[in-house]
Write an enzyme that holds these catalytic residues in place. Structure first.
Site, PDB file in Angstrom:
ATOM      1  N   ALA A 236      -7.823 -39.344 -42.805  1.00  0.00           N
ATOM      2  CA  ALA A 236      -7.341 -40.710 -42.649  1.00  0.00           C
ATOM      3  C   ALA A 236      -7.438 -41.048 -41.172  1.00  0.00           C
ATOM      4  CB  ALA A 236      -5.888 -40.808 -43.134  1.00  0.00           C
ATOM      5  N   SER A 237      -8.173 -42.090 -40.842  1.00  0.00           N
ATOM      6  CA  SER A 237      -8.419 -42.435 -39.438  1.00  0.00           C
ATOM      7  C   SER A 237      -7.130 -42.849 -38.750  1.00  0.00           C
ATOM      8  CB  SER A 237      -9.431 -43.577 -39.351  1.00  0.00           C
ATOM      9  OG  SER A 237     -10.638 -43.225 -39.974  1.00  0.00           O
ATOM     10  N   ALA A 238      -7.121 -42.758 -37.432  1.00  0.00           N
ATOM     11  CA  ALA A 238      -5.972 -43.201 -36.650  1.00  0.00           C
ATOM     12  C   ALA A 238      -5.707 -44.678 -36.932  1.00  0.00           C
ATOM     13  CB  ALA A 238      -6.222 -42.980 -35.167  1.00  0.00           C
TER      14      ALA A 238
ATOM     15  N   PHE B   7     -15.814 -40.496 -35.659  1.00  0.00           N
ATOM     16  CA  PHE B   7     -15.639 -40.338 -37.101  1.00  0.00           C
ATOM     17  C   PHE B   7     -16.497 -39.201 -37.615  1.00  0.00           C
ATOM     18  CE2 PHE B   7     -13.839 -44.433 -36.527  1.00  0.00           C
ATOM     19  CZ  PHE B   7     -13.143 -44.785 -37.670  1.00  0.00           C
TER      20      PHE B   7
ATOM     21  N   ARG C 263       0.711 -46.700 -45.260  1.00  0.00           N
ATOM     22  CA  ARG C 263      -0.191 -45.569 -45.076  1.00  0.00           C
ATOM     23  C   ARG C 263       0.261 -44.332 -45.842  1.00  0.00           C
ATOM     24  NH1 ARG C 263      -1.565 -41.838 -39.983  1.00  0.00           N
ATOM     25  NH2 ARG C 263      -3.835 -41.696 -40.156  1.00  0.00           N
TER      26      ARG C 263
END
Length: 391
Positions: free
Chosen positions: A96-98, A241, A39
């Site tokens: 950036a999503s979890a 989101f 990530r």
């Protein structure tokens, strides 16, 4: 990819957190992808953290930056659509999503060897990187509306040796040149599933997208396409989101909705405004499905005598509005003001009572069918039991 001990420790820590959050070990193919496309390799030098969007840069504080990269939470990677906030107002426009929701969605997508995947919303490129390692980069196409984000993601993907097709364009149009797809996954929420996504998905294929109503941003919708222009499937809880850019509404109560010449009607309600806006996410989700063009916002400590908090409601066309006032003392009596052709608070009361009468169902009891004509039909438990449309 993974260059030092600190990064390895951070990644192993996140894997442990994810295994706990997802109630079981990550599938081996996704764990391998996790290591091949770390990530941190996809996050920019500057990110924004916390509710106040404090700046965190890798060069100034590498330890804090790495901690942010491997915490199980979203990371804001762009504000104000990339523009400098000239008036000091800052708002997140890409993130950036979890990691837990990323892995959850990839698992729900149920990809298999040979599947062609279209991703809507490249963002940092991490999700596309994970998919590319799992399937092969030649089977993954990702679309990003923001040229700067698309270029940055493409560079990050190339740096880890994964090069799916990165397309700069409007994700609502999909990418017809690569169709048909076995899977379509969105990393932005939608209020309407674009017709192009259905048309570009193979019969039996799956569309997975975060869902949003103007009332409440929450839930995932997993649709199966039948090949005759119809798509149907279930909601599940999880996720909030950012909304697809071309579905945004930029409305403000005092700028766009309320006018000095408006003469609202007054009434009293026993329904607490917190019952439909507070911690009961199931109630909010159900209300949003019934009132798909109504949004709301809180105004705490308004400059109004006898009012401690005010809940505003308005339609997305700004034609009708309502305000629900709390005096700061009583918890079972609230003053309601309404203006326009629709009585919005009355509609909220109807929607809430319907939800209660059906046993207070959570998001996973709801589904949606999208017809060949583009109608979005929400239902409870089975397609024949339609959710009331109060919009």
């Amino acid at each position: 990819m993974v260059n030092n001990g600190a990064e390895q420790i951070a990644m192993r820590g996140l894997l442990g957190t994810l295994n706990e959050a997802l109630s079981g070990a990550i599938a081996p193919e996704w764990e391998r992808a996790f290591w091949a496309a770390p990530r941190h390799a996809f996050l920019p030098e500057k990110v924004w953290v916390g509710d106040d969007l404090a700046v965190c840069t890798r060069s100034a504080d590498p330890s804090a930056w790495l901690h942010t990269a491997y915490a199980d939470g979203p990371v804001v990677t762009q504000i104000n659509d990339g523009a400098d906030p000239s008036n000091g107002e800052r708002w997140p426009s890409s993130s950036a999503s979890a990691p837990s929701i990323v892995i959850r969605m990839l698992t729900m997508l149920s990809v298999a060897n040979g599947h062609r995947v279209l991703e809507i919303g490249t963002g940092t490129g991490w999700n596309a990187g994970l998919l590319s390692h799992r399937l092969g980069a030649g089977l993954v196409t990702t679309v990003e509306v923001d040229p700067a984000l698309a270029a940055q993601a493409a560079a990050s993907l190339k740096a880890v040796g994964l090069e799916p097709q990165v397309v700069t364009g409007d994700g609502a149009a999909g990418y017809a040149a690569g169709a048909p797809y076995d899977r379509v996954i969105a990393t932005c929420s939608v209020r309407q599933v674009p017709r192009a996504w259905v048309e570009q998905t193979k019969p039996g294929g799956v569309i997975l997208t975060p869902w949003e109503s103007p009332w409440f941003c929450y839930g995932l919708l997993r649709l199966t396409v039948d090949g005759q222009g119809l798509a149907s499937g279930w909601f599940s809880p999880h996720s909030a989101f950012m909304l697809m850019r071309n579905q945004r509404t930029d409305l403000r109560i005092y700028r766009d909705v309320v006018r000095d010449e408006h003469l609202p009607t007054e009434s009293i309600t026993r329904l607490s405004p917190w019952a439909v806006t507070g911690d009961d996410w199931a109630a909010q989700f159900a209300i949003g499905l019934q009132l798909r063009n109504v949004w709301r916002t809180w105004h705490n400590d308004p400059d109004v005598d006898g009012v401690a908090s005010r809940l505003w409601l308005a339609t997305t066309d700004a034609a009708s509005w309502a305000a629900v006032d709390w005096d700061g003392r009583t918890d079972d009596r609230f003053t309601v003001w309404e203006h326009g052709p629709r009585r919005l608070w009355a509609a909220v009361e109807v929607a809430y009572q319907w939800w209660r009468s059906m046993g207070r169902p959570g998001p996973d009891r709801f589904g949606m069918t999208i017809t060949p004509e583009g109608e979005h039909v929400a239902w409870l438990d089975r397609p024949e039991q339609r959710v009331p449309d109060l919009s």
